[in-house]
Every structure is written in structure tokens, then in C-alpha cells.
Scaffold this active site. Sequence first.
Site, PDB file in Angstrom:
ATOM      1  N   ALA A 258       0.856  -1.182   0.000  1.00 35.51           N
ATOM      2  CA  ALA A 258       0.000   0.000   0.000  1.00 35.51           C
ATOM      3  C   ALA A 258       0.892   1.231   0.000  1.00 35.51           C
ATOM      4  CB  ALA A 258      -0.895   0.013   1.228  1.00 35.51           C
ATOM      5  N   MET A 259       0.270   2.401  -0.170  1.00 32.38           N
ATOM      6  CA  MET A 259       1.064   3.631  -0.247  1.00 32.38           C
ATOM      7  C   MET A 259       0.341   4.767   0.456  1.00 32.38           C
ATOM      8  SD  MET A 259       3.783   5.094  -1.211  1.00 32.38           S
ATOM      9  CE  MET A 259       4.064   6.815  -0.819  1.00 32.38           C
ATOM     10  N   GLU A 260       1.123   5.485   1.255  1.00 31.63           N
ATOM     11  CA  GLU A 260       0.571   6.475   2.183  1.00 31.63           C
ATOM     12  C   GLU A 260       0.366   7.863   1.601  1.00 31.63           C
ATOM     13  OE1 GLU A 260       3.750   5.149   2.390  1.00 31.63           O
ATOM     14  OE2 GLU A 260       5.183   6.658   3.045  1.00 31.63           O
ATOM     15  N   ASN A 261       0.121   8.020   0.291  1.00 32.21           N
ATOM     16  CA  ASN A 261      -0.063   9.348  -0.303  1.00 32.21           C
ATOM     17  C   ASN A 261      -0.980  10.219   0.569  1.00 32.21           C
ATOM     18  OD1 ASN A 261       1.091   8.132  -2.776  1.00 32.21           O
ATOM     19  ND2 ASN A 261      -0.881   7.070  -2.797  1.00 32.21           N
ATOM     20  N   HIS A 293      -0.735   0.962   9.392  1.00 29.63           N
ATOM     21  CA  HIS A 293       0.595   1.420   8.961  1.00 29.63           C
ATOM     22  C   HIS A 293       0.474   2.662   8.066  1.00 29.63           C
ATOM     23  CE1 HIS A 293       4.866   0.768   7.743  1.00 29.63           C
ATOM     24  NE2 HIS A 293       4.449   1.342   6.627  1.00 29.63           N
ATOM     25  N   GLU A 294      -0.357   2.591   7.051  1.00 28.74           N
ATOM     26  CA  GLU A 294      -0.449   3.734   6.124  1.00 28.74           C
ATOM     27  C   GLU A 294      -1.046   4.939   6.839  1.00 28.74           C
ATOM     28  OE1 GLU A 294       1.305   3.178   3.618  1.00 28.74           O
ATOM     29  OE2 GLU A 294       1.269   0.997   3.780  1.00 28.74           O
ATOM     30  N   GLU A 316      10.024   4.494   7.865  1.00 29.60           N
ATOM     31  CA  GLU A 316       9.525   3.114   7.784  1.00 29.60           C
ATOM     32  C   GLU A 316       9.767   2.325   9.071  1.00 29.60           C
ATOM     33  OE1 GLU A 316       7.404   2.419   5.813  1.00 29.60           O
ATOM     34  OE2 GLU A 316       7.692   3.801   4.136  1.00 29.60           O
TER      35      GLU A 316
HETATM   36  N1  BAL Z   1       5.981   3.840   1.716  1.00 26.31           N
HETATM   37  C1  BAL Z   1       5.825   2.657   0.970  1.00 26.31           C
HETATM   38  C2  BAL Z   1       4.797   1.727   1.496  1.00 26.31           C
HETATM   39  C3  BAL Z   1       4.821   1.724   2.966  1.00 26.31           C
HETATM   40  O1  BAL Z   1       5.806   1.390   3.601  1.00 26.31           O
HETATM   41  O2  BAL Z   1       3.849   2.131   3.566  1.00 26.31           O
HETATM   42 ZN    ZN Z   2       5.569   2.379   5.324  1.00 30.19          ZN
END
Ligand code: BAL
Ligand code: ZN
Length: 865
Positions: A258-261, A293-294, A316
Site C-alpha cells: 500500500a502507499m501512504e499518499n 501502517h499507512e 519506515e
Molecule cells: N511507503 C511505501 C509503502 C509503505 O511502507 O507504507
Molecule cells: Zn511504510
Amino acid sequence: PIAKKRSDYQQPDFLISHVDMVFHLDIQKTRVITTCQFSRNGEHNRPLVLDGESITLIKVVLNDNLISDYDVNSEQLTIPTTEDEFTLCVETVINPEANKTLEGLYFSAGAYCTQCEAEGFRKITYFLDRPDVLAKYDVTIYADKARYPHLLSNGNQIDKGQLDDGRHWVKWQDPFNKPSYLFALVAGDFDLLTDNFMTQSGRNVALELYVDKGALDKGHHAIASLKKAMAWDEQVFGLEYDLDIYMVVAVDFFNMGAMENKGLNVFNSKFVLADAESATDDDFFNIEAVIGHEYFHNWTGNRVTCRDWFQLSLKEGLTVFRDQQFSADMSSPVFNRIKNVQIIREHQFAEDASAMAHPIRPEEVIEMNNFYTVTVYDKGAEVIRMMHTLLGADGFRKGMDLYFARFDGQAVTCDDFVQAMQDATGIDLSQFRLWYSQSGTPKVTVSDEFDLSTGRYTLTFGQMTPPTADQKTKQALHIPFRFELLDEQGVAISDDSVPELKAKMIELTQDVHSVSVSGLNAKPTPSLLHNFSAPVKVDYAYTHQQLSSIILYSGDEFARWDASQSLYSRCIHNLATAPDSPDNALFDSMLDSIGGVFALADTNPALAAAMLSIPSFETLSQQVDEIQVEALYHAQRSVRHLIATALSDKWLTLYNNQVVGAYQYKADDVDKRRLRNLSLSYLVQGDATQASELLHAQFSQADNMTDSLGALKAAQYGKLEQFDQLMVQFEERWRHDPLVLDKWFALHANMERSDILARLPLLLSHEKFSLDNPNRVRSVLGSFAFYNVLGFHAIDGSGYKFLADYLLKLNSVNPQVAARVITPLTQWQKFDPKRQELMRYQLARIADCKELSKDLIEKVSKSLN
Ligand code: BAL
Ligand code: ZN
């Protein structure tokens, strides 16, 4: 390709205060118009150099004047300006459909989607694509309304409209400064699940979850998890969400989890979609963890970000630690801790032992995507956890508060974080900082002496970090080492005059330390490395008796589990090295201790399940200098067989005792299903007829995926005849569901069978297999290479060749995923000479490929060194 070095960091030559982007979406020709306000950073007359890759430049307008005296190549656009403040407008065209790397803007499964971390934004427009350039963004998206009713980007929607040609547009504004890697755009036709969250200060946040059409019912667990995460971060860290809307989009084609945009998370659908029938308890767990996490990144990553990519662990490691604490608070702390430690022991220790060894803050990088590793993430989280241990929960919180007070809105370094922790508490972390720069797995060797005549007991700790591929010499680290001493009755010895005993911890800072305690009647048993207080290997010559005593009596649940694992490991290594003369006393001791663990099933089922599970092949591999593949593998199976048959009555009772009603994802039921499926996986190694009946009944009656898959896995492990037939049924039922089908592919790929290499091509030619889909590639190739021990390591080299052949194809499609799946081939160092040669031969074949991606060049060249 040239490696970048951490020590070469320079501030950016220019800064950007504002970015305005206009997207005219088209599957093959998307037009992007980017207008930025630049200012020169410091006194210099260097030109503006922007990053850009795989994009077509249409025009460049500097302060309203069309210019042509720029220089453009395949990686950079150089503008020879001498102005200090200026506006630059760049128009580019990109082809989202052709983009199979899934980096930048891509089109898959009917929707547009972006992934910009680490350096994907440069595939969208020419830009200062580095995390220390922070700007405010306005983004306007144009697209056909019927096909793409939802047009999303970061921040708040501030305007929208309709054109006569069927297109519509939406304008987004993100009020927070952000680096380009947090930019996101999504356009498509989705089902939308909405909810809301009231923050502690009384602001109402709209929550929006976008999923594939028809998948709405599978989104409820993710939304509930998000609300739990938002509440938890307020309670534990006082951190509140800062925008009025939080969006999550689930997509089927995604390189990462996943990605935390900012304000617009994009998720691999694997970590969003779940219902009882199609998702396992583990899937439910992982969704909660990844959603957490995100979300936690919003503060640790987005509000305070990284100065450069060498600092990746700043966000991270810290965010993994935060998600681990969240998961622990949501369910069983010890079970969670065990899971964290298994990742370290199975994968991080293996990385340390390989050519890819690096510190949690790497010094040199060719392709940044190669450093989203277990070292940066999971060892990084262990380093944060050690600070938490040294500072205490209150001290750690003070450090976090100071970190945000100092650095909110900035791009900073790991050193800045540690300094905040130190300044907030007055605790000296100068030696501790070495954990950031030193790679490798430290070994703590413990020895003891007891003098019966004086009653004096001395425990001596020695630390040593072996050399790694990247770093030959090592220094002593600051290691918080938790322990206790048990007396003959298993009671912890207390003596407040010995500070280490009082604290139940010794801080190792030198090569050797010792602790003494007097007035004892008998030699105590040291119970070591409670809660895995440091990511180290421990060596102490326990007697079998001592391990049994820790299993029964230690005050630390983790240590009890760890002792059970040591006992199993001993049996397995004993059998692997001396199959004809096993140490019977050891086996009796193991069976006796493990027999006692069944009693825990009612009072502490999560711990019982963990203690009744034997170490994985990967964990066992990290305990030896040279892996004897067949001997170790068969010894592991034999020990399991022994436990299955010697304790068969207990397994059957345990199986029958786990009665669960209609499926719910709740701790009690999860524990019961776990114990039930664990029992089944042992029962299949015993009475085959009985096991087959139980398994069949479970498979046909299951109202949930945990039990269906549990039955299938047991059939696979036990090599039961009905496995193939159950797999056919399973495929028929689930062929429409990509996430379940991934499980089916994985089960085929990691199956132990002599004809596995002949079967793998069938999987790859299956109509549902696609090279373009990372989840599918990971289910087949990843499962085979990481977990099919005998198949991948076949002594004729066919497993290695199969992987290499495939990677050569994947190289040109999705280098990031290829570089992930190659990992087992790069970890040849601990295998026998014959296998080393075979593995290196395939690595050399890959190295010979003319069009090799940077991702694979870096991994292959390091591994061949
Ligand atoms: N930033 C890439 C994905 C994650 O670690 O949440
Ligand atoms: Zn992350």
C-alpha cells in the site's frame, strides 16, 4: 549505473513553493501541464536540472515565454536560467497503458492509478523529484465522465465541472506541503463506501473507501480498522488526523502492499478486501495492520518526512514499530511479538548473511526500490523498539512530542530523530546511533559460573558482530538485553542490590560485561533476551532441563515460546546431523515439555499455538553455518511427524475442543481456528483415514476461508490423496476472485512433489496467470522460490534455472517485482558448494542480459562479487 552515496548529500539548488498540475487523461496519450513557482536556494548560478524519465516533452514556458534553449535527455531536463524567482510551465505526454512498471501513472483494470515512491513522480512530469523539496499542490483532472466518474487526488476537492464533449473535471488542493513521492491520482469507476470519524478535538473527517464494482461488502473491515487506527494514534501518541477527508482506493495491480499518499492512500486490494468466505483470519489481521501502517504514516512520514532516501528507515522503521504496537494492542501482544521476531529471524538475518547486507540507513544505493527491505523496515522497527525499551514508554512519548514540535513540515534525518529522543529524556544515545550505520546480526554469547561454596553466581555477556559483505569491521553496540534468573522452583530471583536484576535488563555497551549475584543455594537458570529486546542471536549452552524450566516458568511469555523453539531446533539439528544416533534424552525432554503445553490451550491459546509450532525451514537455516538442504528438510518433517504421532491423542482432543460458531473475526474465535487448523496439520501426519475424514468434513462444512484453506494446506502438507481433487473444487468455486485464486496458485507452487518443475509451466500458462500482475507473480514465483525448499533447491539446478528464465522475462516488464523475487537466488552464501555454484551460474546468466534493469544489475552484481 552509478551508485549514489549518502555522504554526497547536497541541498537542492532550487526550491518549489507551489505546483499546479493539469491532467488530461487518455489511455495512451495523457497530457500533463505542470506549472511550478521556483526559487533559487542559496547563492549560485547553476542551471535548473529537473528529473524526468519515460515522458515526452511538448513544450517549456519560462515566465510566460516559450523557450527552446533547454537541454533534454533520457533522465533530465536542464533549463539555463539565471533568475532567482521564476515560474516554469512544462507540458509532457505519457502513455499510461504501456507502463507495466506500475511506477508513475499507469492504467490497469480499467482505472488510472499512480505510484510515486520512491522516484516515480519523474515518470509523470519533469520535477525536482527528491523528498526534501516540499510544495503545495493544486491538481485538476479531466477525463471522460461515464468511464471515470471518480477523479481523485490529494487534499480537498475545491471545484468541479462538466464539458460538452462528455468529459468532466475535478480540482483538488492539498493545503499541506509535501514531497513529490506523496502525490497521487486515481481515476476510475468504483463502488464507494463512506463513513466518518470524529477526532479528539471534535473535527469530523469523511472516510471514503473506493473498491472494485461489486466488492462493497468486502470493505467494512478496512473501514473499521481505519477508525481503530485513528483512535489509537490519538490515545497513544496524541496524534490527530489533519484533513477533512481520508480516502483509500483498492487496486488489483500494485507493486507494494500500500502507499501512504497524503489524504489518498492507494492499496493493493489484498490489504483492503475481506469477507468471511474469501479471506482468512490472517488476511483480516494484515488488513488491520496495513491500514494502520499507512494511516500512521500521516505523521511519521508525511508531516515529518525524509531528507533523502538513505533516511528511509526514519519513516519506515518508526511506522512499522507503530503498526506493531497497534496490532499488539488490538490482539495478543505475545503472538504479535512472535510474528515480528519470525520475520527478523527468517528474512532479516538471511539478508545480513547475504551480499545485500546493509545497515538500516544504507550508505550506497543504485536503485532505491531495492532498499524497501526487511532490514530498513523490520530491523529499523527493532531499533526504534530498543529506544522505546531504553527510554521507557513515557520517555519515548516525550521524544516523539519533541520530534514533532521540532520538525513538523520538514524533511529530516535519522540523526534528527535520535537527537530528539536524547534531548527529551537526557538519556545518552551517542553509542546507540551505531545501530544506524552498522550492518549485520550481532551475536551475544552468554556464559556463567556458580561457586557453590560462596553461593556466588556470575553471568558473562560477550557481544560480537561478524563481518558482512558491505562492512568488514564492527564495533560494540549499545544493546538493551532483558533477562531474569530462575531458581530451582522456577521462581525469578530478586535482589535489589544488583541493579541489572532489579531492572531485569543489562545494557551491553562493551565487548564483555558481567553481572554477579550472591547468596544463592543452587545454580540458577538464566532466561535470556526477554521479549526479544534486541535483534541479536544469543548463544548460551542451555541444558534440556533448563529449557524445559523456562518453557514452564519464565515470567516472559516470549521467552517461554523461544525456549520451545530452541528445544525443537535442537532436535531437528540433532536428527539432521546424526540421523542414525539421535539423542533420545533430548527427544524425551522435548516431548515431555511440549506435552505440557497443551494445558495452555484453554488459558492462553495464542501462546499455546505458537509454542506447538516448530521453527520454519528459513529459521533453522539461519542457525547453521552450512545448510544441508535435504537433511535439514527431512529432519524437520521427521520431528514434526514424531510430535504428531507421539501426541496423537492430544492433537485429536485439541482439534475436537475448538468449537466455533458462525464466522466472526474476533480474538477468541481466531485462536480456536488457529489451534484447530494446527491440530489438523499434525493429524494428517498420523492416522491417514481419520485425518482424511476430519479434513474432508472441515473442507465441505467450512463457512470461512480460514478453515477451507486450513484443510487444503493440511492435505498438501500430509500429501493426502484428496488434495488434487479438493484443489479442483476450490478453483471452480473461486476462479472469479483474484485474491483467492492467488492462494490457489501459491498452494500449487510451494507443494512438495517430485514433478514440481514440470508443473510450474502449467501454472504459468493458466488462463488466469499474468506476468503483468505482481500479486500473481508473487503467488507463483515468490511461493516457489521462497518456500518450495526441495523444488527450488533441486540438486540438478532446475529450480534455479526456472526462476532465472522467468526473471529474464519479468526484467523488461516490472523490474521492481523481478528484483524482489530474485532474493532467494542471491542468498546462496550458506548453501553447499555445489548449490552455490549452480545459483551463481544462474545469476551470471542474468548478469549477461543486455537490457538488464538497474534493479537487477544492483542485486546480481553484488551477489556475484
Ligand atoms: N511507503 C511505501 C509503502 C509503505 O511502507 O507504507
Ligand atoms: Zn511504510
